[in-house]
Design an enzyme around this catalytic site. Sequence first.
Site, mmCIF file in Angstrom:
data_model
loop_
_atom_site.group_PDB
_atom_site.id
_atom_site.type_symbol
_atom_site.label_atom_id
_atom_site.label_comp_id
_atom_site.label_asym_id
_atom_site.label_seq_id
_atom_site.Cartn_x
_atom_site.Cartn_y
_atom_site.Cartn_z
ATOM 1 N N TYR A 1 0.831 -1.204 0.000
ATOM 2 C CA TYR A 1 0.000 0.000 0.000
ATOM 3 C C TYR A 1 0.873 1.264 0.000
ATOM 4 C CZ TYR A 1 -3.776 -3.223 0.972
ATOM 5 O OH TYR A 1 -4.660 -4.255 0.874
ATOM 6 N N TYR B 1 -12.829 -7.965 5.993
ATOM 7 C CA TYR B 1 -11.574 -8.009 5.239
ATOM 8 C C TYR B 1 -11.089 -9.450 5.224
ATOM 9 C CZ TYR B 1 -6.705 -7.581 3.894
ATOM 10 O OH TYR B 1 -5.507 -7.749 3.258
ATOM 11 N N ASP C 1 -12.990 -17.000 8.964
ATOM 12 C CA ASP C 1 -11.656 -16.452 8.728
ATOM 13 C C ASP C 1 -11.023 -16.145 10.081
ATOM 14 O OD1 ASP C 1 -9.443 -14.908 8.220
ATOM 15 O OD2 ASP C 1 -10.392 -13.639 6.721
ATOM 16 N N LYS D 1 -1.166 -15.949 9.649
ATOM 17 C CA LYS D 1 -0.530 -14.966 10.524
ATOM 18 C C LYS D 1 0.172 -15.602 11.717
ATOM 19 C CE LYS D 1 -3.310 -10.799 9.592
ATOM 20 N NZ LYS D 1 -2.271 -10.048 8.891
#
Length: 435
Positions: free
Chosen positions: A27, A155, A256, A285
């Site tokens: 980003y 997300y 998720d 993660k």
Amino acid sequence: MTSSKPTLSEHWQSLLEFDQQHIWHPYAKMPADTPAIGVAKTQGSIITLADGTELVDGMSSWWATLHGYNHPKIQQAMHEQIDTMPHIMFGGLTHEPAIELSKRLVKLTPEGLDKVFMVDSGSVAMEVAIKMALQYWGSKEQPNKNRLLTVRNGYHGDTFATMAVCDPVNGMHSLFSEVLTQHYFAPAPQMGFEIESNNEDINALKAMLEQHHQNIAAVTIEPIVQGAGGMRFYRPDYLKQLRQLCNEFDILLIADEIATGFGRTGKLFACEWAGITPDIMALGKTLTGGHISLAATLATSDVSDTISQGTPGLLMHGPTFMGNPLACAAAIANIDVLMNSPWQDNIQRIEEHFKETLLPLKELDGVADARVLGAIGVIELERNDLGPQVQAKSIENGIWLRPFGKLVYTMPAYNISQQNLTTLTNGISKAIQKV
């Protein structure tokens, strides 16, 4: 006597100049407006910058480093594995680290998730979860069930299938809206972990399922905590009712748990707050404690049997580094360190400290809200353009944060010392008050 400002060596200046011109960060523009901050080393909850500055890490490297950096037991496991077999293809071959890791995942995750598909990142874990759901209904000769339903403020990743189930308005992927598959978006769950709700949110989702269930393959949801889409916490009963609705309308449920898995919310998996088992669960993660990339998608026997008995009878996905032995060894060590530690006590300690130190910030002018759940602290500002200033002030205060939009948030390592935790929250408070 005044302390001199830290300075970069010529070596590091040269490195950062190259980085700014040639390395594309997440980003970010190219070339970057400002150089990235060089890091020389990490240890525990401390990041040492290239100029020697030490910062208390408030980000756990985007949720990943549960036990801090360079954990000796995880490093030892990786050293031992790299001498034996750092990598081997997983097609037609297997190895002990993958088997042992899968045993742990089947044992620890909600009952019924007994099939393990390993990948190399969280986004791909969700990509595989979506592919499983679509292939499941294709195998049942219901190819019309080829859309997903999700909730706003969600997300799920940056790959194409996952971008399509991120919030289309408030998310980061509106640029691709014209080329993404169009899915169904229900209102976001009402905010508040302990609220008594009138269920207006779940009723709106139910109405969409009633209208479109014949075309919906699965519902995707971040259990209890919506992460990058808004750092929103919601009540367990919503998740429990969602499981019931998926059963009622014959729709798969994809959880998720990439950000929430392995204890961050106070339960080992956030689904446990509602006592549910999803049909498919994505992990990432935290899986290796932030030491190397690895993720996994778990599914029930119903999902795997249906796909395996359909056409072509194979799950059509196969990452080159699937089941990487080095990463599996790190994950095994990470899970063992977690389960042998007082992680629940540590989460409670962090939560209590955040409540004492961060919740009062909601009284400040310019702060819209402050909220805490487990080892997650969030300050929501009224303006969305102050993140860079908060980050700069945080560094001056000896801490590392990475705000986005209106959100200043922290999720430190579970074993962060009380001294470092105090430094972290003091630095957050000073930065926000200053800005």
